[in-house]
Design an enzyme around this catalytic site. Structure first.
Site, PDB file in Angstrom:
ATOM      1  N   ASP A  89      43.282  36.037  39.498  1.00 41.50           N
ATOM      2  CA  ASP A  89      43.820  35.343  38.323  1.00 41.50           C
ATOM      3  C   ASP A  89      45.240  34.855  38.596  1.00 41.50           C
ATOM      4  OD1 ASP A  89      45.015  37.828  38.397  1.00 41.50           O
ATOM      5  OD2 ASP A  89      44.449  38.423  36.383  1.00 41.50           O
ATOM      6  N   ASN A 129      45.511  46.908  27.516  1.00 43.88           N
ATOM      7  CA  ASN A 129      44.556  46.536  26.460  1.00 43.88           C
ATOM      8  C   ASN A 129      43.111  46.544  26.969  1.00 43.88           C
ATOM      9  OD1 ASN A 129      44.739  44.423  28.200  1.00 43.88           O
ATOM     10  ND2 ASN A 129      45.395  42.897  26.694  1.00 43.88           N
ATOM     11  N   HIS A 185      42.060  44.921  29.599  1.00 43.68           N
ATOM     12  CA  HIS A 185      41.643  43.681  30.270  1.00 43.68           C
ATOM     13  C   HIS A 185      41.426  43.911  31.757  1.00 43.68           C
ATOM     14  CE1 HIS A 185      45.888  41.886  31.428  1.00 43.68           C
ATOM     15  NE2 HIS A 185      45.573  42.888  32.191  1.00 43.68           N
ATOM     16  N   GLU A 245      40.570  38.905  28.571  1.00 40.98           N
ATOM     17  CA  GLU A 245      41.266  39.594  27.497  1.00 40.98           C
ATOM     18  C   GLU A 245      40.275  40.150  26.470  1.00 40.98           C
ATOM     19  OE1 GLU A 245      44.080  40.205  28.340  1.00 40.98           O
ATOM     20  OE2 GLU A 245      45.517  38.572  28.324  1.00 40.98           O
TER      21      GLU A 245
END
Ligand code: F6R
Length: 240
Positions: A67, A136, A138, A143
């Site tokens: 990413d 979180n 991810h 996400e």
């Protein structure tokens, strides 16, 4: 799922590096996807040392970047490209043509997605993927409650991801968008390794591994992966 709980960050890194080296030795020509972020830095050091010791040839495989922050290029401290190039690919003297990066500075992000998809397809799909887990839940920039499209895409970054991002940069960078290999593509990887360390990761690790899989916690979607290895240090494992 194969779970290894190691004493500390150093031992976690060594174990994950050994798993990766073993895969590379058994699968020359395979395609690997290695996460950026802070967690894998120790793994990279171990892999480079193993190469120096003649235990693995890191130039025998290919690599796809997981990413990137849209708008950031190699020159920006904290870009995924800089982190990976400086801490792994350059130090390991990996030939540049073996690595395909997302260009975070490109004007056409859709084209960047298609280029990465082509790279993945041309190399027979992902063989091994090493993933860190965000606060979180991810993975890459998949996400919470994000897209489940196949291939690669751009995403609006989650508030927690934006907040945490400051730890990578040496100045305030208002990142809003990421480009990522989508989780379905990552899930198609023959082998997946999750790594996590530190007590701050313990609650999200517990949710990711032991609560019902949900798109709210993208890492949890990998519970059903046929070849998932999880390597934690004791602190990250304290709630499992
Ligand atoms: C990095 C990435 C992210 C990180 C995750 C954990 O390329 O895709 O998903 O793996 O945010 O980051 P660290 O390792 O810094 O805790």
């Amino acid at each position: 799922m194969q779970l290894f709980i190691e004493e500390d960050y150093e031992a976690m890194s060594k174990k994950a590096a050994e798993c990766i080296a073993c895969f590379i030795n058994q699968n020359p020509g395979a395609l690997l996807c290695l996460a950026g972020g802070n967690t894998p830095l120790g793994v990279f050091e171990h892999l480079i040392q193993m190469q120096q010791d003649g235990k693995v040839e890191l130039n025998s495989v290919y690599y796809a970047e997981l990413d990137e922050w849209v708008g950031l290029g190699y020159e920006e401290v904290g870009s995924c490209k800089q982190l990976l190039a400086d801490n792994f690919y350059n130090k390991a003297q990996i030939q540049w043509e073996r690595v395909h990066y997302f260009d975070g500075l490109a004007t056409d992000m859709e084209a960047e997605c298609r280029l990465m998809e082509r790279w993945l397809a041309d190399h027979g799909g992902l063989g091994l993927t090493l993933l860190g887990i965000g606060m979180n839940g991810h993975i890459g920039f998949n996400e919470p409650n994000g897209s489940d499209a196949r291939g690669c895409f751009t995403v609006q970054l989650d508030e927690i991801t934006k907040e945490v991002s400051a730890k990578y940069f040496n100045k305030v960078l208002p990142v809003e968008t990421g480009i990522t290999i989508g989780w379905k593509e990552l899930y198609s990887s023959k082998e997946v390794i999750f790594i996590a360390n530190g007590k701050q990761k313990a609650p999200i690790i517990q949710k990711s591994l032991y609560e019902a899989p949900t798109a709210t916690v993208p890492a949890s979607l990998f519970q059903t992966h046929p070849s998932l290895t999880v390597v934690l240090d004791q602190e990250a494992a304290c709630k499992v």
